[in-house]
Design an enzyme around this catalytic site. Structure first.
Site, PDB file in Angstrom:
ATOM      1  N   GLU A 171       0.861  -1.191   0.000  1.00  0.00           N
ATOM      2  CA  GLU A 171       0.000   0.000   0.000  1.00  0.00           C
ATOM      3  C   GLU A 171       0.894   1.237   0.000  1.00  0.00           C
ATOM      4  O   GLU A 171       1.782   1.373   0.851  1.00  0.00           O
ATOM      5  CB  GLU A 171      -0.911  -0.026   1.237  1.00  0.00           C
ATOM      6  CG  GLU A 171      -1.901   1.121   1.243  1.00  0.00           C
ATOM      7  CD  GLU A 171      -3.210   0.787   1.967  1.00  0.00           C
ATOM      8  OE1 GLU A 171      -3.459  -0.394   2.279  1.00  0.00           O
ATOM      9  OE2 GLU A 171      -3.986   1.730   2.216  1.00  0.00           O
ATOM     10  N   ASN A 214      -3.420  -1.946   7.692  1.00  0.00           N
ATOM     11  CA  ASN A 214      -4.669  -2.591   7.272  1.00  0.00           C
ATOM     12  C   ASN A 214      -4.340  -4.084   7.247  1.00  0.00           C
ATOM     13  O   ASN A 214      -3.991  -4.642   6.216  1.00  0.00           O
ATOM     14  CB  ASN A 214      -5.109  -2.088   5.895  1.00  0.00           C
ATOM     15  CG  ASN A 214      -5.453  -0.606   5.934  1.00  0.00           C
ATOM     16  OD1 ASN A 214      -6.001  -0.113   6.921  1.00  0.00           O
ATOM     17  ND2 ASN A 214      -5.124   0.114   4.883  1.00  0.00           N
ATOM     18  N   LYS A 291      -4.239  -0.422  14.013  1.00  0.00           N
ATOM     19  CA  LYS A 291      -5.132   0.579  13.418  1.00  0.00           C
ATOM     20  C   LYS A 291      -6.539   0.081  13.695  1.00  0.00           C
ATOM     21  O   LYS A 291      -6.924  -0.974  13.205  1.00  0.00           O
ATOM     22  CB  LYS A 291      -4.879   0.689  11.920  1.00  0.00           C
ATOM     23  CG  LYS A 291      -5.881   1.561  11.154  1.00  0.00           C
ATOM     24  CD  LYS A 291      -5.494   1.663   9.664  1.00  0.00           C
ATOM     25  CE  LYS A 291      -6.489   2.494   8.870  1.00  0.00           C
ATOM     26  NZ  LYS A 291      -6.103   2.627   7.439  1.00  0.00           N
ATOM     27  N   GLU A 295     -11.173   4.046   8.842  1.00  0.00           N
ATOM     28  CA  GLU A 295     -11.236   3.668   7.431  1.00  0.00           C
ATOM     29  C   GLU A 295     -11.688   2.227   7.245  1.00  0.00           C
ATOM     30  O   GLU A 295     -11.107   1.455   6.486  1.00  0.00           O
ATOM     31  CB  GLU A 295      -9.876   3.901   6.761  1.00  0.00           C
ATOM     32  CG  GLU A 295      -9.439   5.352   6.867  1.00  0.00           C
ATOM     33  CD  GLU A 295      -8.164   5.679   6.111  1.00  0.00           C
ATOM     34  OE1 GLU A 295      -7.334   4.775   5.936  1.00  0.00           O
ATOM     35  OE2 GLU A 295      -8.015   6.844   5.718  1.00  0.00           O
ATOM     36  N   ARG A 346     -12.880  16.547   9.755  1.00  0.00           N
ATOM     37  CA  ARG A 346     -12.066  15.378  10.079  1.00  0.00           C
ATOM     38  C   ARG A 346     -10.849  15.742  10.933  1.00  0.00           C
ATOM     39  O   ARG A 346     -10.385  14.930  11.736  1.00  0.00           O
ATOM     40  CB  ARG A 346     -11.607  14.729   8.766  1.00  0.00           C
ATOM     41  CG  ARG A 346     -10.508  13.727   8.933  1.00  0.00           C
ATOM     42  CD  ARG A 346     -10.302  12.994   7.643  1.00  0.00           C
ATOM     43  NE  ARG A 346      -9.022  12.347   7.591  1.00  0.00           N
ATOM     44  CZ  ARG A 346      -8.516  11.808   6.488  1.00  0.00           C
ATOM     45  NH1 ARG A 346      -9.217  11.863   5.356  1.00  0.00           N
ATOM     46  NH2 ARG A 346      -7.361  11.203   6.500  1.00  0.00           N
ATOM     47  N   LYS A 370      -0.044  10.822  13.524  1.00  0.00           N
ATOM     48  CA  LYS A 370       0.444  11.406  12.273  1.00  0.00           C
ATOM     49  C   LYS A 370       0.833  12.858  12.517  1.00  0.00           C
ATOM     50  O   LYS A 370       0.205  13.541  13.328  1.00  0.00           O
ATOM     51  CB  LYS A 370      -0.608  11.337  11.178  1.00  0.00           C
ATOM     52  CG  LYS A 370      -0.789   9.941  10.590  1.00  0.00           C
ATOM     53  CD  LYS A 370      -1.674   9.927   9.337  1.00  0.00           C
ATOM     54  CE  LYS A 370      -1.849   8.491   8.858  1.00  0.00           C
ATOM     55  NZ  LYS A 370      -2.614   8.358   7.610  1.00  0.00           N
ATOM     56  N   ASP A 375      -3.638  14.049   7.058  1.00  0.00           N
ATOM     57  CA  ASP A 375      -3.079  12.841   6.455  1.00  0.00           C
ATOM     58  C   ASP A 375      -1.859  13.121   5.585  1.00  0.00           C
ATOM     59  O   ASP A 375      -1.969  13.066   4.357  1.00  0.00           O
ATOM     60  CB  ASP A 375      -4.192  12.193   5.608  1.00  0.00           C
ATOM     61  CG  ASP A 375      -3.915  10.743   5.298  1.00  0.00           C
ATOM     62  OD1 ASP A 375      -2.841  10.266   5.672  1.00  0.00           O
ATOM     63  OD2 ASP A 375      -4.779  10.105   4.694  1.00  0.00           O
ATOM     64  N   GLU A 397       4.214   9.948  13.684  1.00  0.00           N
ATOM     65  CA  GLU A 397       4.265   9.122  12.473  1.00  0.00           C
ATOM     66  C   GLU A 397       4.595  10.031  11.296  1.00  0.00           C
ATOM     67  O   GLU A 397       3.883  10.988  11.017  1.00  0.00           O
ATOM     68  CB  GLU A 397       2.906   8.427  12.269  1.00  0.00           C
ATOM     69  CG  GLU A 397       2.894   7.458  11.096  1.00  0.00           C
ATOM     70  CD  GLU A 397       1.587   6.653  11.006  1.00  0.00           C
ATOM     71  OE1 GLU A 397       1.008   6.300  12.061  1.00  0.00           O
ATOM     72  OE2 GLU A 397       1.146   6.397   9.879  1.00  0.00           O
ATOM     73  N   GLU A 403       3.367   9.433  -0.459  1.00  0.00           N
ATOM     74  CA  GLU A 403       1.991   9.249  -0.934  1.00  0.00           C
ATOM     75  C   GLU A 403       1.397  10.514  -1.561  1.00  0.00           C
ATOM     76  O   GLU A 403       0.890  10.476  -2.677  1.00  0.00           O
ATOM     77  CB  GLU A 403       1.110   8.796   0.238  1.00  0.00           C
ATOM     78  CG  GLU A 403      -0.348   8.670  -0.130  1.00  0.00           C
ATOM     79  CD  GLU A 403      -1.212   8.221   1.045  1.00  0.00           C
ATOM     80  OE1 GLU A 403      -0.683   7.998   2.141  1.00  0.00           O
ATOM     81  OE2 GLU A 403      -2.433   8.082   0.826  1.00  0.00           O
ATOM     82  N   GLU A 523       5.150  22.182  -3.056  1.00  0.00           N
ATOM     83  CA  GLU A 523       4.030  22.876  -2.406  1.00  0.00           C
ATOM     84  C   GLU A 523       3.469  23.948  -3.341  1.00  0.00           C
ATOM     85  O   GLU A 523       2.257  24.093  -3.493  1.00  0.00           O
ATOM     86  CB  GLU A 523       4.503  23.523  -1.102  1.00  0.00           C
ATOM     87  CG  GLU A 523       3.381  24.270  -0.373  1.00  0.00           C
ATOM     88  CD  GLU A 523       3.843  24.914   0.923  1.00  0.00           C
ATOM     89  OE1 GLU A 523       4.998  25.372   0.992  1.00  0.00           O
ATOM     90  OE2 GLU A 523       3.037  24.963   1.875  1.00  0.00           O
ATOM     91  N   TRP A 554     -14.147  11.476   2.484  1.00  0.00           N
ATOM     92  CA  TRP A 554     -12.928  11.369   3.291  1.00  0.00           C
ATOM     93  C   TRP A 554     -12.721  12.587   4.192  1.00  0.00           C
ATOM     94  O   TRP A 554     -11.794  12.623   4.985  1.00  0.00           O
ATOM     95  CB  TRP A 554     -11.702  11.202   2.386  1.00  0.00           C
ATOM     96  CG  TRP A 554     -11.782   9.971   1.555  1.00  0.00           C
ATOM     97  CD1 TRP A 554     -12.099   9.897   0.227  1.00  0.00           C
ATOM     98  CD2 TRP A 554     -11.579   8.614   1.991  1.00  0.00           C
ATOM     99  NE1 TRP A 554     -12.093   8.594  -0.182  1.00  0.00           N
ATOM    100  CE2 TRP A 554     -11.776   7.779   0.875  1.00  0.00           C
ATOM    101  CE3 TRP A 554     -11.248   8.035   3.214  1.00  0.00           C
ATOM    102  CZ2 TRP A 554     -11.666   6.396   0.946  1.00  0.00           C
ATOM    103  CZ3 TRP A 554     -11.137   6.650   3.278  1.00  0.00           C
ATOM    104  CH2 TRP A 554     -11.342   5.852   2.158  1.00  0.00           C
TER     105      TRP A 554
END
Ligand code: GCW
Length: 837
Positions: A171, A214, A291, A295, A346, A370, A375, A397, A403, A523, A554
């Site tokens: 992942e 996951n 986790k 999600e 969120r 995190k 995220d 984290e 990603e 950025e 999300w």
């Protein structure tokens, strides 16, 4: 010819594939190597082959041989004469060598280099190994000074999280298949695993979670537990402890129980039994990573139990074995977030879920947070949860796999981003509370032992580990920063560059400059002013897709409409998120005036015409930043080209391809974002660049044979909204145009789309002269599959430099479709020198 021989003597001719990363131990030029004084013997004070001190001895032998060309044997007993001695402080004492070291903490070491006497003293075996790597790093960088110092880690937990699945996929992995798993089992060949552990040891990483958060329950089968033992055996000589992610529902889905309620006795017994079995296989297992309730993952909330009930279940199972539980704070309910509710956010989730649980976790639980509340975005404020868990151990984290940051196709050096969080002072109770040095070190809240760092790394089978050479500076830097969060990010890069590419000044300066420019550039061309990476949030998180950043479940939203943009996270009128910070910080983010521009749209909803502290409006800042970012990216291939001949050909070529690709994709980003907000706001660019490309010939305006004009989705990923796609796959497919430019030398860029499940071929002609041929095979060259669609992920371009053109010349692309790839073309740009468009 002279040049060739010169390079050959420096050993530059040999191709390098990147497998040895920063541990190449490349031979120093003779005139430099001659200046080194290295003792004639190596003594490693441990004879057990699986011990880190034994590894240290072997490493010193091969390193000194590689760097200086000196063959020195390793012995295990002290003898007369000068030597490099490595061992634990206890072993030194036992051997009768008295060493005076300052107080050493767990994993710390003392390094003393004096003429023909080198002492490397670890507080434990791991520390001794780290010291050996430090000494070798000095030699490899031709640093032959005498030193005597001790160094200790800033935090005890310096771990890696792999997101490897049991079927061998990864992942958010961009470098091939897993080095740990395939076909639902643990691989039998542990060569890469051992090599990886060696790299990790050299950056002082002491633990690794090998499977995805996951988590797949099949890891708990007897066969796979035995496989875990193999992994642990391969990593143990390097002092890297192995742990695993667990799936909360395992008692039911794997154990056949009727429940997975964490307070149910049968569930507790089941986990205790599984844990005991795991520790039979891996007696020094680091622990578990969980986790839960996030999600779609199962968790204690199914049974109305608290997250701490869930964490403590595992903590109690592993405690007798000395293990710990990393429990992720990345908990949010993605099915019930609704953008039509102005107060839904969120970003609030982690503090909402965990604030009331401080003090309720067992002492071997570490809450893993995190760095930002959403995220791993291109910029986020520091997670406020670090301020709330005063009685609970915490770890940060960080994501080394890129990603949301170019997925290793774009060069983005991450430490400057990490530093925005690690150096941030949360001012808890009005006192200095810097996240790295005060909170993660455990000092601010007097936590002893368990605090630290978890880095998500997705190394794969690719020889470069991460898919591309320059991304490895992020992994290297992660280890350095976890050891000492105050270490300077430029200094890290310089060390890494010397170790990875040699001592040449131009190489070091160029790579350092490009790397330091890379995150600000990314950025700029992806998402600035705190709006986050404006990527395809419902898709692969790679290319641009700003409209997907709203109305998604999300909870990653921009709230952009025709007039205004940004999330109102104030207490006075918004989601209340700013109030999750301690008072001084909350007050700063509550007001527009005191919120820094670079986080403005994170905290406030403002009109596009709002004037920033810089004096620009929000919309003009967007336009300008995207142009500036793409311009910096355009300079990367040019900067890199200066290194031709100064580094080996293989790595030079591989990076040149990526950086050229990045330069093209940065323009895709720039134009998509600018055109999207231009269309939404109907506010023009002061400099008249957006939607105005005088150097482009749109494919839809060319003379077409077997090509048809189509629209694309999202609309903004095509210049002027239209592209052409072939009708069938005839080789007589072409698009041509007569050029109307004054005679001169130009670069020719062709914008097209490269999908997987197809490899269209193209050839560019000027009059009848072939300028170049290429194939739509980025899926192979970038090493992973992005998209089957014509969109912001597949949009790409190729540039041919320095082409002489005169008025009336005819430019033509001949194409042949293949598979799903309809040889889609967007435009040809004819660019005078210095123009980036
Ligand atoms: O960023 C998101 C990723 C998921 C990941 C999740 C998490 C492992 O898109 O791929 O799942 O975060 O961190 O749990």
């Amino acid at each position: 010819m002279r040049g060739f021989w010169f390079l050959a003597t420096l050993g530059l001719a040999a191709a390098e594939d990147g497998l040895n990363a920063w541990l190449r131990y490349a031979r120093l030029p003779d005139e430099i190597a001659r200046q080194a004084t290295v003792p004639p013997a190596i003594v490693a004070l441990n004879t057990t082959e699986s011990s880190p001190v034994y590894s240290a001895g072997q490493e010193l032998r091969s390193g000194i041989n590689g760097i200086l060309g000196k063959k020195i044997d390793v012995s295990h007993e002290i003898s007369e004469g000068g030597s490099v001695v490595v061992g634990t402080i206890a072993a030194f004492n036992e051997s009768g060598i008295s060493v005076e070291t300052p107080e050493l903490e767990e994993d710390g070491f003392w390094l003393s280099v004096k003429n023909d006497k080198v002492e490397i003293v670890g507080q434990n075996e791991r520390g001794a190994l780290y010291g050996a790597f430090e000494y070798l790093s000095m030699l490899a960088q031709a640093n032959f000074t005498e030193v005597a110092y001790a160094t200790n880690p800033s935090a005890a937990i310096r771990w890696i999280n792999q997101w490897d699945n049991m079927d061998g996929t990864i992942e958010r992995g961009y470098a091939g298949l897993s080095i740990f798993f395939a076909n639902d089992t643990v691989l039998s060949n542990m060569t890469r695993v051992a090599q990886y552990a060696r790299l990790l040891a050299s950056i002082r990483v002491n633990g690794i979670i090998v499977n995805n958060v996951n988590a797949d329950v099949t890891l708990l089968s007897d066969e796979n537990m035995a496989g875990l033992a193999r992994i642990a055996d391969a990593m143990r000589p390097w002092g890297v402890k192995v742990g695993i992610s667990l799936n909360f529902a395992s008692p039911q889905t794997f154990g056949g129980l009727s429940t997975f309620d964490p307070l149910d006795d049968t569930v507790i017994a089941w986990w205790n039994n599984i844990t005991d079995k795991l520790y039979v296989q891996v007696p020094d297992m680091a622990g578990f990573l969980i986790k839960a309730n996030s999600e779609g993952q199962p968790g204690p909330e199914t049974y109305n139990r608290t997250l701490s009930d869930g964490a403590n279940l595992f903590a109690r199972a592993t405690k007798p074995h000395g293990g710990v539980v990393m429990f992720r704070a990345f908990v949010y309910d993605y099915q019930n977030l609704n953008e039509s509710n102005w107060k839904d956010d969120r970003a609030n989730a982690a503090v909402d879920f965990f604030r009331g649980l401080d003090g309720k976790f067992d002492d071997n639980v570490i809450v893993q947070i995190k760095y930002g509340p959403i995220d791993f975005q291109v910029r986020e404020p520091a997670s406020p949860l670090f301020a709330h868990l005063k009685q609970t151990a915490t770890a940060i984290e960080l994501q080394i796999t890129q990603e949301y940051l170019g997925q290793q196709c774009h060069l983005v050096y991450l430490p400057p981003l990490w530093k925005t969080v690690l150096d941030f002072d949360l001012r808890v109770d009005g006192e200095k509370s810097v996240i790295g040095t005060d909170i993660l070190s455990g000092k601010r809240f007097n936590k002893t032992g368990l605090t630290g760092y978890a880095g998500v790394v997705n190394v794969g089978h690719n020889a470069t580990w991460l898919g591309t050479h320059l991304a490895m500076s992020n992994l290297y830097a992660y280890g350095r920063i976890a050891w000492d969060p105050t270490v300077n990010e430029v200094a890290i890069l310089e060390d890494w560059t010397r170790l990875t590419f040699g001592l040449d000044d131009t190489v070091r300066e160029t790579i350092t400059r490009m790397s330091m420019e890379s995150w600000p550039a990314y950025e700029n061309y992806t998402g600035n002013l705190g709006i986050q990476t404006l990527t395809d949030i419902t898709g692969p998180h790679y290319g641009p897709n700003p409209q997907s950043m709203d109305n998604n479940p999300w909870g990653q939203w921009t709230r952009a409409d025709a007039f205004s943009i940004g999330m109102d996270r104030t207490v006075s009128n918004g989601t209340g998120y700013s109030g999750q910070y301690p008072d001084e910080v909350a007050a700063m983010f509550e007001e527009i005036e005191t919120t820094p521009d670079n986080l403005l749209l994170w905290f406030h909803h403002v009109p596009y015409t709002h004037v920033l502290k810089s004096g620009k409006t929000v919309i003009q800042h967007f336009y300008d930043a995207h142009y500036a970012g793409a311009e910096t990216a355009a300079s990367f291939p040019e900067q890199w080209s200066k290194l031709r001949g100064l580094i080996d050909q293989q790595r030079f070529d591989e990076m040149l391809f990526r950086l050229t690709y990045q330069a093209g994709h940065a323009i895709v980003w720039r134009d998509s974002i600018n055109e999207f907000y231009n269309s939404l706001s109907q506010i023009g660019d002061d400099h008249d660049r957006v939607n105005n490309h005088p150097y482009r010939i749109e494919a839809e305006n060319m003379t077409l044979t077997n090509y048809r004009v189509t629209a694309v989705n999202p609309f903004e990923v095509a210049s002027s909204l239209r592209i052409v796609q072939s009708v069938g796959n005839s080789s007589a497919t072409s698009a041509s145009a007569t050029l109307n430019y004054t005679a001169g030398v130009y670069d020719l860029a062709v914008a097209y789309y490269d999908l997987y499940e197809g490899k269209a071929s193209y050839e560019l002609f000027l009059n009848e002269r072939s300028i170049g041929k290429w194939i739509g095979d980025n899926e192979d060259r970038l090493g992973f599959t992005l998209t089957r669609g014509i969109d912001g992920h597949s949009a790409t371009r190729i540039t041919f430099k320095g082409i002489e053109i005169k008025e009336g010349d005819v430019v033509r692309v001949d194409a042949k479709a293949n598979g799903r790839e309809t040889a889609p073309l967007d435009y040809i740009a004819v660019l005078p020198p210095g123009v980036v468009d």
